[in-house]
Design a protein around this motif. Structure first.
Motif, PDB file in Angstrom:
ATOM      1  N   UNK A 224       0.858  -1.188   0.000  1.00 29.47           N
ATOM      2  CA  UNK A 224       0.000   0.000   0.000  1.00 29.47           C
ATOM      3  C   UNK A 224       0.894   1.239   0.000  1.00 29.47           C
ATOM      4  N   UNK A 225       0.459   2.326  -0.648  1.00 29.04           N
ATOM      5  CA  UNK A 225       1.267   3.545  -0.681  1.00 29.04           C
ATOM      6  C   UNK A 225       1.353   4.199   0.693  1.00 29.04           C
ATOM      7  N   UNK A 226       2.434   4.926   0.916  1.00 28.98           N
ATOM      8  CA  UNK A 226       2.666   5.601   2.194  1.00 28.98           C
ATOM      9  C   UNK A 226       2.826   7.102   1.935  1.00 28.98           C
ATOM     10  N   UNK A 227       2.033   7.904   2.614  1.00 32.56           N
ATOM     11  CA  UNK A 227       2.158   9.356   2.524  1.00 32.56           C
ATOM     12  C   UNK A 227       3.372   9.792   3.338  1.00 32.56           C
TER      13      UNK A 227
ATOM     14  N   UNK B 163       5.157   7.250  -1.358  1.00 40.88           N
ATOM     15  CA  UNK B 163       6.014   6.165  -1.831  1.00 40.88           C
ATOM     16  C   UNK B 163       5.167   4.912  -1.985  1.00 40.88           C
ATOM     17  N   UNK B 164       5.255   4.297  -3.161  1.00 45.98           N
ATOM     18  CA  UNK B 164       4.567   3.028  -3.385  1.00 45.98           C
ATOM     19  C   UNK B 164       5.498   2.005  -4.047  1.00 45.98           C
TER      20      UNK B 164
ATOM     21  N   UNK C 290      -6.581   0.659  -8.108  1.00 43.97           N
ATOM     22  CA  UNK C 290      -6.667   2.065  -7.722  1.00 43.97           C
ATOM     23  C   UNK C 290      -5.509   2.310  -6.765  1.00 43.97           C
ATOM     24  N   UNK C 291      -4.471   2.970  -7.239  1.00 49.94           N
ATOM     25  CA  UNK C 291      -3.297   3.180  -6.403  1.00 49.94           C
ATOM     26  C   UNK C 291      -3.616   4.121  -5.245  1.00 49.94           C
ATOM     27  N   UNK C 292      -4.314   5.236  -5.531  1.00 50.95           N
ATOM     28  CA  UNK C 292      -4.686   6.215  -4.515  1.00 50.95           C
ATOM     29  C   UNK C 292      -6.184   6.474  -4.607  1.00 50.95           C
ATOM     30  N   UNK C 293      -6.840   6.548  -3.465  1.00 52.17           N
ATOM     31  CA  UNK C 293      -8.273   6.844  -3.399  1.00 52.17           C
ATOM     32  C   UNK C 293      -8.507   8.020  -2.462  1.00 52.17           C
ATOM     33  N   UNK C 294      -9.682   8.597  -2.529  1.00 48.77           N
ATOM     34  CA  UNK C 294      -9.970   9.792  -1.723  1.00 48.77           C
ATOM     35  C   UNK C 294     -10.051   9.483  -0.236  1.00 48.77           C
TER      36      UNK C 294
END
Length: 563
Positions: A280-283, A551-552, A513-517
């Motif tokens: 999962x992506x990390x902010x 980062x993903x 969907x890499x990033x969602x709202x």
């Protein structure tokens, strides 16, 4: 963080494990053993941290070393002209450019550690992954060689059935010989890589032993050049077997000698063996740009800074500090889409009033008009500099005809290619808004009209249509905005309708969907940029003046790299 001591023998131990500490990270204040230091410098989140041998943390007073020419004097100065230290009695350096010995020591040591760090970050990591892959290559390629020779055996058998009893013995000999030679080649490659790693490690150990010994260090770096470490050793990728068409039916031995072993070129490490998608992506952070109202486009400078623009101005933003370094006004672009790009000299190329392209030098001192549209019916919509071909790609739109096209220009300003129609003669573009290029040379264009569905059109470098991405399996239609590609050749596209970022492969297949709202930092994503140096994704919003850094993608650990 203070070092932890073992209760029995007073040995400093690693902050992460119980091994003996050798290095210290000044960025995160951790003591590291050899293994943890290696992991620390490989991980993309920490590879740029300031890691040194522990003794340099203590700021010891350098030892005063005796001059070789004047034993009663110690070295005090450094001659830049001669690249050598000297004492007060060394008169031959009187009229030369000189530095304080400590200053010269610290400057050159910093330079060499930066070079060593880059080698360890990229070259050495790639070599270690390559070495891990040799084991499976020996197994797989040896199997392939046997299969290819068996295929040749069958072909030869059909042509010379009368000589089968001779063929069996000869084929066995050739198979065993070819397999043995190839296995020897791969072992030799493994030894080359081991030798290169050993040389680099020995050099690094010598650097560590010269800590606080300025003279020894300066003599070392003068005597040993880093050039021999910087090039990857030439490793043949493997061999292919083929059968010559010139077949002599008289002699089976001569026939078998027509089997050729051909060099397939230098062995390369595929990106898929170096990098992986995270679960999962990390902010990592959010950047607020005070000079802008919102984010319409991002151009990555690849040195920890990015150009970000809206419809009236662009700003150069430093990613680590979030500071605005420069702000450039007076270059309006009414469409507010992919209106600027960076060339290979880090100069900013920006569309001005939809009619020309202005080049702004990296030092912000000069502006040059590099392109002027020739037909006023065609408006400039987006621009992208190709780092692979050094060409400039420009997206154009004709309001009267309601069609778009992509123009490819050389560095000299010569029109190389016009991309407008597919193989069936149909227009591929309505309004090209964003434009980029994939690692394989494919041209990726985000196409849409306001209040209408759009698509992502992908062609090869010659302009032949490959596919159009219009929706994910769960969606009825796509409302694309900003696009980019990453180090694994994925295509990323913002979807305004669902406020998501789609991840698709280079062939147009939806992956996820890499990033969602629902994720922090996502508020109607509008533009994207991938930093190939640090492997981070920058996402700009249309609703505010914030950039979210995610980062993903990360590196494989050396013990977890795929075969």
């Amino acid at each position: 963080m203070e070092p932890v001591y073992c209760s029995q023998i007073n040995v400093k131990i690693c902050s992460r494990c119980k091994e003996a500490m050798e290095s210290h990270c000044h960025t995160c204040q951790q003591d590291l053993c050899r293994h943890c230091k290696e992991s620390h410098t490989i991980n993309l989140d920490t590879k740029q941290h300031d890691v040194t041998v522990y003794r340099e943390r203590m700021k010891y007073t350098p030892k005063r070393e005796v001059c070789a020419s004047h034993p009663r004097q110690v070295y005090e100065m450094y001659c830049e002209s001669c690249n050598t230290p000297f004492c007060v009695s060394c008169k031959e350096h009187k009229n030369h450019e000189t530095l304080n010995l400590r200053t010269a020591y610290e400057d050159k040591r910093k330079q060499h550690y930066e070079k060593i760090g880059k080698l360890k970050d990229d070259t050495l990591y790639s070599l270690q992954i390559l070495r891990l892959g040799l084991k499976s290559d020996i197994r797989d390629d040896a199997k392939t060689i046997r299969e290819e020779i068996e295929h040749l055996q069958s072909a030869i058998g059909k042509m010379f059935q009368r000589m089968n009893y001779l063929m069996d013995d000869a084929i066995i000999t050739v198979k065993d010989d070819a397999t043995f030679k190839y296995q020897c080649l791969l072992r030799e490659q493994s030894l080359k890589i081991s030798k290169r790693n050993t040389m680099l490690n020995r050099y690094e150990e010598k650097l560590e032993r010269t800590a606080n010994r300025p003279v020894q260090f300066l003599k070392l770096v003068k005597k040993v050049s880093l050039c021999k470490f910087q090039n990857t050793p030439s490793l043949p990728q493997g061999y292919l077997c083929s059968l010559s068409q010139d077949i002599k039916t008289e002699d089976m031995v001569k026939l078998l000698h027509k089997i050729r072993i051909e060099d397939r070129g230098k062995r390369q490490v595929k990106k898929e063996r170096l990098l992986r998608c995270m679960t999962s992506p990390v902010l990592q952070k959010t950047i607020t740009m005070t000079d802008l109202e919102f984010c319409h486009h991002i151009s990555n400078v690849e040195c920890d800074s990015v150009w970000v623009g809206d419809t009236t101005r662009v700003a150069l933003v430093d990613i680590p500090s979030s500071a605005i370094l420069h702000s450039l006004a007076g270059v309006p672009h009414s469409h507010g889409t992919g209106s600027h790009t960076l060339d290979n000299q880090r100069n900013l190329n920006i569309i001005n009033n939809n009619a020309s392209i202005i080049k702004v030098s990296f030092d912000m001192q000069t502006r040059t008009n590099v392109f002027q549209r020739k037909d006023p019916a065609w408006e400039m919509m987006c621009v992208h500099f190709s780092n692979s071909t050094l060409d400039l790609l420009i997206g154009m739109y004709n309001r009267d005809l309601k069609i778009g096209k992509i123009l490819r220009y050389s560095t000299s300003g010569k029109l190389i290619k016009t991309i407008q129609y597919d193989q069936a003669g149909k227009p591929m573009y309505r309004i090209p808004r964003y434009l980029t290029e994939n690692n394989n040379g494919d041209i990726v264009v985000s196409v849409w009209r306001y209040n209408e569905p759009g698509c992502v059109v992908v062609t090869d470098a010659q302009g032949r249509s490959l596919f159009s991405y219009r929706d994910s399996p769960q969606e009825l239609y796509l409302v694309p905005r900003g696009i980019c590609t990453d180090a694994l050749s994925h295509i990323l596209v913002c979807d305004r309708r669902t406020e998501t970022v789609h991840l698709i492969d280079k062939d147009g297949q939806f992956l996820c969907y890499l990033l969602t709202k629902e994720l922090p930092g996502i508020k109607e994503p509008y533009c994207l940029s991938y930093d190939f140096r640090n492997h981070i994704l920058l996402v700009g919003s249309r609703l505010d003046n914030k950039i979210s850094v995610f980062r993903y993608i990360n590196r494989y650990a050396l013990d977890g790299a795929p075969d």
